[in-house]
Structure formats: structure tokens, C-alpha cells
Write a protein that holds these residues in place. Structure first.
Motif, PDB file in Angstrom:
ATOM      1  N   ALA A   1      -0.009  -0.163  -6.245  1.00 29.40           N
ATOM      2  CA  ALA A   1       0.032  -0.053  -4.778  1.00 29.40           C
ATOM      3  C   ALA A   1       1.439   0.265  -4.296  1.00 29.40           C
ATOM      4  O   ALA A   1       1.629   1.131  -3.425  1.00 29.40           O
ATOM      5  CB  ALA A   1      -0.471  -1.349  -4.149  1.00 29.40           C
ATOM      6  N   ASP A   2       2.440  -0.403  -4.847  1.00 32.06           N
ATOM      7  CA  ASP A   2       3.831  -0.148  -4.457  1.00 32.06           C
ATOM      8  C   ASP A   2       4.236   1.287  -4.772  1.00 32.06           C
ATOM      9  O   ASP A   2       4.907   1.952  -3.968  1.00 32.06           O
ATOM     10  CB  ASP A   2       4.776  -1.119  -5.176  1.00 32.06           C
ATOM     11  N   ALA A   3       3.844   1.770  -5.944  1.00 33.31           N
ATOM     12  CA  ALA A   3       4.196   3.135  -6.346  1.00 33.31           C
ATOM     13  C   ALA A   3       3.540   4.163  -5.428  1.00 33.31           C
ATOM     14  O   ALA A   3       4.157   5.176  -5.065  1.00 33.31           O
ATOM     15  CB  ALA A   3       3.776   3.375  -7.797  1.00 33.31           C
ATOM     16  N   LEU A   4       2.291   3.911  -5.029  1.00 32.03           N
ATOM     17  CA  LEU A   4       1.599   4.829  -4.130  1.00 32.03           C
ATOM     18  C   LEU A   4       2.259   4.864  -2.749  1.00 32.03           C
ATOM     19  O   LEU A   4       2.397   5.931  -2.143  1.00 32.03           O
ATOM     20  CB  LEU A   4       0.129   4.422  -4.009  1.00 32.03           C
ATOM     21  N   LYS A   5       2.669   3.705  -2.266  1.00 26.81           N
ATOM     22  CA  LYS A   5       3.362   3.653  -0.978  1.00 26.81           C
ATOM     23  C   LYS A   5       4.658   4.443  -1.032  1.00 26.81           C
ATOM     24  O   LYS A   5       4.989   5.198  -0.107  1.00 26.81           O
ATOM     25  CB  LYS A   5       3.639   2.198  -0.596  1.00 26.81           C
ATOM     26  N   LYS A   6       5.409   4.267  -2.137  1.00 25.37           N
ATOM     27  CA  LYS A   6       6.687   4.985  -2.290  1.00 25.37           C
ATOM     28  C   LYS A   6       6.475   6.494  -2.386  1.00 25.37           C
ATOM     29  O   LYS A   6       7.341   7.277  -2.001  1.00 25.37           O
ATOM     30  CB  LYS A   6       7.408   4.483  -3.536  1.00 25.37           C
ATOM     31  N   ALA A   7       5.303   6.891  -2.898  1.00 20.08           N
ATOM     32  CA  ALA A   7       4.999   8.320  -3.027  1.00 20.08           C
ATOM     33  C   ALA A   7       4.509   8.921  -1.714  1.00 20.08           C
ATOM     34  O   ALA A   7       4.265  10.131  -1.636  1.00 20.08           O
ATOM     35  CB  ALA A   7       3.952   8.533  -4.115  1.00 20.08           C
TER      36      ALA A   7
ATOM     37  N   VAL B   1      -0.860   6.706   2.305  1.00 18.00           N
ATOM     38  CA  VAL B   1      -1.090   5.855   3.478  1.00 18.00           C
ATOM     39  C   VAL B   1      -2.201   4.859   3.180  1.00 18.00           C
ATOM     40  O   VAL B   1      -3.290   5.234   2.755  1.00 18.00           O
ATOM     41  CB  VAL B   1      -1.475   6.714   4.711  1.00 18.00           C
ATOM     42  N   SER B   2      -1.904   3.580   3.423  1.00 17.52           N
ATOM     43  CA  SER B   2      -2.890   2.527   3.164  1.00 17.52           C
ATOM     44  C   SER B   2      -4.010   2.566   4.205  1.00 17.52           C
ATOM     45  O   SER B   2      -3.761   2.762   5.401  1.00 17.52           O
ATOM     46  CB  SER B   2      -2.196   1.159   3.194  1.00 17.52           C
ATOM     47  N   GLN B   3      -5.253   2.382   3.742  1.00 22.39           N
ATOM     48  CA  GLN B   3      -6.417   2.334   4.614  1.00 22.39           C
ATOM     49  C   GLN B   3      -7.207   1.058   4.342  1.00 22.39           C
ATOM     50  O   GLN B   3      -6.954   0.351   3.363  1.00 22.39           O
ATOM     51  CB  GLN B   3      -7.304   3.560   4.383  1.00 22.39           C
ATOM     52  N   GLN B   4      -8.154   0.771   5.204  1.00 20.47           N
ATOM     53  CA  GLN B   4      -9.001  -0.396   5.011  1.00 20.47           C
ATOM     54  C   GLN B   4      -9.830  -0.218   3.741  1.00 20.47           C
ATOM     55  O   GLN B   4     -10.607   0.730   3.633  1.00 20.47           O
ATOM     56  CB  GLN B   4      -9.934  -0.582   6.212  1.00 20.47           C
ATOM     57  N   PRO B   5      -9.689  -1.115   2.766  1.00 19.80           N
ATOM     58  CA  PRO B   5     -10.448  -0.950   1.512  1.00 19.80           C
ATOM     59  C   PRO B   5     -11.903  -1.363   1.686  1.00 19.80           C
ATOM     60  O   PRO B   5     -12.223  -2.219   2.509  1.00 19.80           O
ATOM     61  CB  PRO B   5      -9.721  -1.883   0.546  1.00 19.80           C
ATOM     62  N   PRO B   6     -12.802  -0.783   0.914  1.00 14.56           N
ATOM     63  CA  PRO B   6     -14.209  -1.192   0.952  1.00 14.56           C
ATOM     64  C   PRO B   6     -14.397  -2.549   0.280  1.00 14.56           C
ATOM     65  O   PRO B   6     -13.453  -3.116  -0.278  1.00 14.56           O
ATOM     66  CB  PRO B   6     -14.922  -0.085   0.169  1.00 14.56           C
ATOM     67  N   GLU B   7     -15.610  -3.060   0.313  1.00 11.70           N
ATOM     68  CA  GLU B   7     -15.917  -4.345  -0.306  1.00 11.70           C
ATOM     69  C   GLU B   7     -15.576  -4.330  -1.799  1.00 11.70           C
ATOM     70  O   GLU B   7     -15.799  -3.336  -2.485  1.00 11.70           O
ATOM     71  CB  GLU B   7     -17.403  -4.667  -0.123  1.00 11.70           C
ATOM     72  N   HIS B   8     -14.997  -5.433  -2.267  1.00  6.66           N
ATOM     73  CA  HIS B   8     -14.615  -5.625  -3.666  1.00  6.66           C
ATOM     74  C   HIS B   8     -13.380  -4.828  -4.080  1.00  6.66           C
ATOM     75  O   HIS B   8     -12.985  -4.868  -5.248  1.00  6.66           O
ATOM     76  CB  HIS B   8     -15.766  -5.292  -4.623  1.00  6.66           C
ATOM     77  N   ALA B   9     -12.792  -4.086  -3.152  1.00  9.81           N
ATOM     78  CA  ALA B   9     -11.586  -3.320  -3.470  1.00  9.81           C
ATOM     79  C   ALA B   9     -10.356  -4.050  -2.946  1.00  9.81           C
ATOM     80  O   ALA B   9     -10.407  -4.738  -1.921  1.00  9.81           O
ATOM     81  CB  ALA B   9     -11.654  -1.919  -2.875  1.00  9.81           C
ATOM     82  N   ALA B  10      -9.244  -3.894  -3.665  1.00  7.35           N
ATOM     83  CA  ALA B  10      -7.980  -4.492  -3.230  1.00  7.35           C
ATOM     84  C   ALA B  10      -7.230  -3.536  -2.314  1.00  7.35           C
ATOM     85  O   ALA B  10      -6.608  -3.963  -1.330  1.00  7.35           O
ATOM     86  CB  ALA B  10      -7.121  -4.840  -4.446  1.00  7.35           C
TER      87      ALA B  10
ATOM     88  N   GLY C   1      -6.554  13.648  -0.466  1.00  4.20           N
ATOM     89  CA  GLY C   1      -6.940  12.867  -1.636  1.00  4.20           C
ATOM     90  C   GLY C   1      -7.065  11.390  -1.297  1.00  4.20           C
ATOM     91  O   GLY C   1      -6.373  10.884  -0.412  1.00  4.20           O
ATOM     92  N   ILE C   2      -7.952  10.700  -1.991  1.00  5.24           N
ATOM     93  CA  ILE C   2      -8.187   9.276  -1.752  1.00  5.24           C
ATOM     94  C   ILE C   2      -8.237   8.548  -3.090  1.00  5.24           C
ATOM     95  O   ILE C   2      -8.803   9.049  -4.069  1.00  5.24           O
ATOM     96  CB  ILE C   2      -9.510   9.043  -0.996  1.00  5.24           C
ATOM     97  N   VAL C   3      -7.645   7.362  -3.139  1.00  9.71           N
ATOM     98  CA  VAL C   3      -7.759   6.526  -4.325  1.00  9.71           C
ATOM     99  C   VAL C   3      -8.127   5.112  -3.882  1.00  9.71           C
ATOM    100  O   VAL C   3      -7.545   4.574  -2.930  1.00  9.71           O
ATOM    101  CB  VAL C   3      -6.461   6.506  -5.159  1.00  9.71           C
ATOM    102  N   THR C   4      -9.117   4.538  -4.552  1.00 14.20           N
ATOM    103  CA  THR C   4      -9.553   3.171  -4.261  1.00 14.20           C
ATOM    104  C   THR C   4      -9.318   2.324  -5.501  1.00 14.20           C
ATOM    105  O   THR C   4      -9.744   2.685  -6.599  1.00 14.20           O
ATOM    106  CB  THR C   4     -11.053   3.138  -3.892  1.00 14.20           C
ATOM    107  N   ILE C   5      -8.619   1.210  -5.303  1.00 19.74           N
ATOM    108  CA  ILE C   5      -8.287   0.321  -6.416  1.00 19.74           C
ATOM    109  C   ILE C   5      -9.091  -0.961  -6.255  1.00 19.74           C
ATOM    110  O   ILE C   5      -8.898  -1.714  -5.290  1.00 19.74           O
ATOM    111  CB  ILE C   5      -6.784  -0.008  -6.432  1.00 19.74           C
ATOM    112  N   TYR C   6      -9.993  -1.215  -7.183  1.00 17.58           N
ATOM    113  CA  TYR C   6     -10.861  -2.391  -7.095  1.00 17.58           C
ATOM    114  C   TYR C   6     -10.194  -3.613  -7.718  1.00 17.58           C
ATOM    115  O   TYR C   6      -9.309  -3.495  -8.572  1.00 17.58           O
ATOM    116  CB  TYR C   6     -12.203  -2.096  -7.757  1.00 17.58           C
TER     117      TYR C   6
END
Length: 275
Positions: A13-19, A22-31, A39-44
Motif C-alpha cells: 500500500a505504501d509503495a502504491l501511494k508513493k507511485a 489513489v486510494s479508494q473505498q475497498p470492497p468487502e474482505h479487501a484491505a 488501472g485498478i488493484v484490489t488487495i484482499y
């Protein structure tokens, strides 16, 4: 103390922010969920990572994530070992050993290799083919008939496994000269037997839940994929449905569908099934 999986998620998450993601509201069970361009990336919370959106921006996100994951991984050239079907009454036992050098370990991380128990059958089969493109290995498939003959010789499952593992590992060590061998622990004898027969220069690691190591995870995927093939072969040959586990209901249903003289070709005879 934070779990290793949690720390890894926070690093990503820190690396993505530095790159610039933009943080968005995560779906259920995602951090976390991040957007970068299209592009979108979801980290569960489980550690699974899912990408979406247009290819160019999606690839940028994946590159950022891969850099973090690869940077945290031991790239020592090594053999990882695991088996599938040891606890299942029906179907084959498969032992797999996989050798990877440093670049191959990185490729395993990029393709999302993890413990096969956390993957669907479809994903296991897909990853197994990809793993074969970047790694080297040795596999032993013991169909029930052969397994039963071997068990009658050793009278002990761990001794049987020791023999199979040693034969596969010795072959790979001789050919690829790894610096380390990592085995998912199943008993207390394999470590000593490996130390007795392998060069002193080879580090031997025998631990429980070794699938955390990507090379062992790759071995677990190969083993399960080969077991699935073996079960499919039995189903086609004998015309019976092969249970995926040891569910009492499924085993009872299976036993009603086969004759006793077929069992040696389909099951591990020494298992004591309470049905």
C-alpha cells in the motif's frame, strides 16, 4: 505484533501511494483498493491481489506490487518439495520437487504462486503449466495400485514418503546443484536421511507450513495438478466419481458404486475409514 501477511500488505500500500496511485473505498474482505489512471488493484486481507482496468496502467500497478513482493523474497537457488493426496482415501499420492534459480523465484512471485490449498482446481492447473515454463522439477505419481504395493513393503507412510522424496531430491541436486532444499514437514525422519545423503554444502530446511516459500508452493501446485489428472484418469477408466476429500457422505456414496475387487486400483487400502 503484526502478522507477516499484514506487514506485506502495508508495504505494498505504501509503495502504491508513493507511485501516485489513489486510494479508494475497498470492497468487502479487501484491505485496500487503488486506482492509477485506468488501472485498478484490489488487495484482499488474505493477501490475494486482483488487477483490473486498461492494460497499460494495470501493468504499472502490477510492476509496483511485484517490486515489493520480489524484494522481500529469498532468491537462493533451491528445491522446494510437497505432496498431494497423502490424506485422501481415494486416488493417487503425488510427490513433487521443484528447482528454481533466483530469476525463476521472481517469476513465481509475479505469477501469484501460493499454497495450492488456497487455489481452485482451475487456477491450480493454469499455474502448473506456467510453473513448468520457468522451473525444473521431478514428480512421482503413485496411482493406488502402485501405492498399495509400496505400502506393503514399507508398512509406514512416512517411510514410503522418505524413499520417494530422497529419490527425487537426489536427482535434482545432482543435476542443478542447489544451495538449499526445503521440504514441507510430514514426519521426523526425512531431515536426517537428507543430511546423510546430500552434500554438506546444501542447506536442508524441513518445516511445517513450508508452502509459505514460493518454491514449495510451486511444488504443491504441481503435485495437486498431477493428482487431479490422476483422479480424472481413474474416473475415465473405472467409470466412477472420485471424491475430492474424505467426506463420510462422499466416501459412502463412492464405496456403494464400486466392487471390492476394484478397491486396490482406486483407494489406499491401509486407510481406516469409519464408514
Amino acid at each position: 505484533m503484526a502478522k507477516r501477511e499484514d506487514r506485506k500488505i502495508e508495504e505494498i500500500a505504501d509503495a502504491l501511494k508513493k507511485a501516485g496511485a489513489v486510494s479508494q473505498q475497498p470492497p468487502e474482505h479487501a484491505a485496500y483498493r487503488f486506482k492509477f489512471g485506468d488501472g485498478i488493484v484490489t488487495i484482499y486481507k488474505s493477501g490475494s491481489i486482483v488487477y483490473g482496468g486498461k492494460e497499460r496502467d494495470r501493468d504499472i500497478l502490477k510492476s509496483v506490487v511485484d517490486t515489493v513482493l520480489i524484494g522481500n523474497v529469498d532468491k537462493t537457488p533451491r528445491i522446494g518439495c510437497d505432496e498431494a493426496g497423502k490424506g485422501e482415501y481415494v486416488g493417487p499420492l503425488v510427490v513433487a520437487c521443484v528447482y528454481c534459480d533466483g530469476p525463476a523465484v521472481e517469476e513465481l512471485i509475479k505469477m501469484g504462486v501460493k499454497d495450492s490449498k488456497r487455489l481452485s482446481d482451475k487456477k491450480v492447473c493454469e499455474l502448473a503449466e506456467k510453473i513448468k515454463q520457468v522451473a525444473h522439477g521431478a514428480v512421482k505419481v503413485l496411482m493406488p495400485q502402485e501405492y498399495n504395493k509400496l505400502y506393503s513393503k514399507y508398512k509406514n507412510l512416512n517411510r514410503l514418503l522418505d524413499s520417494v522424496y530422497l529419490s527425487l531430491i537426489e536427482k535434482l541436486v545432482k543435476k542443478y546443484k542447489p544451495l538449499k532444499v526445503v521440504v514441507d514437514k510430514y514426519g521426523n525422519s526425512v531431515e536426517k536421511r537428507l543430511r546423510d545423503c546430500l552434500p554438506e554444502s546444501v542447506e536442508i530446511v524441513v518445516v511445517e507450513r513450508a508452502e509459505k516459500d514460493p518454491v514449495v508452493a510451486a511444488a504443491s501446485i504441481i503435485a495437486r495438478a498431477e493428482r487431479l489428472k490422476g483422479c480424472k484418469m481413474l474416473k475415465k477408466k473405472f467409470g466412477v466419481s472420485i471424491p475430492a476429500g474424505n467426506s463420510r457422505e462422499e466416501i459412502e456414496k463412492f464405496l456403494k458404486s464400486v466392487s471390492k475387487d476394484m478397491l486396490t486400483y482406486l483407494v489406499k487400502i491401509h486407510f481406516k475409514m469409519d464408514v
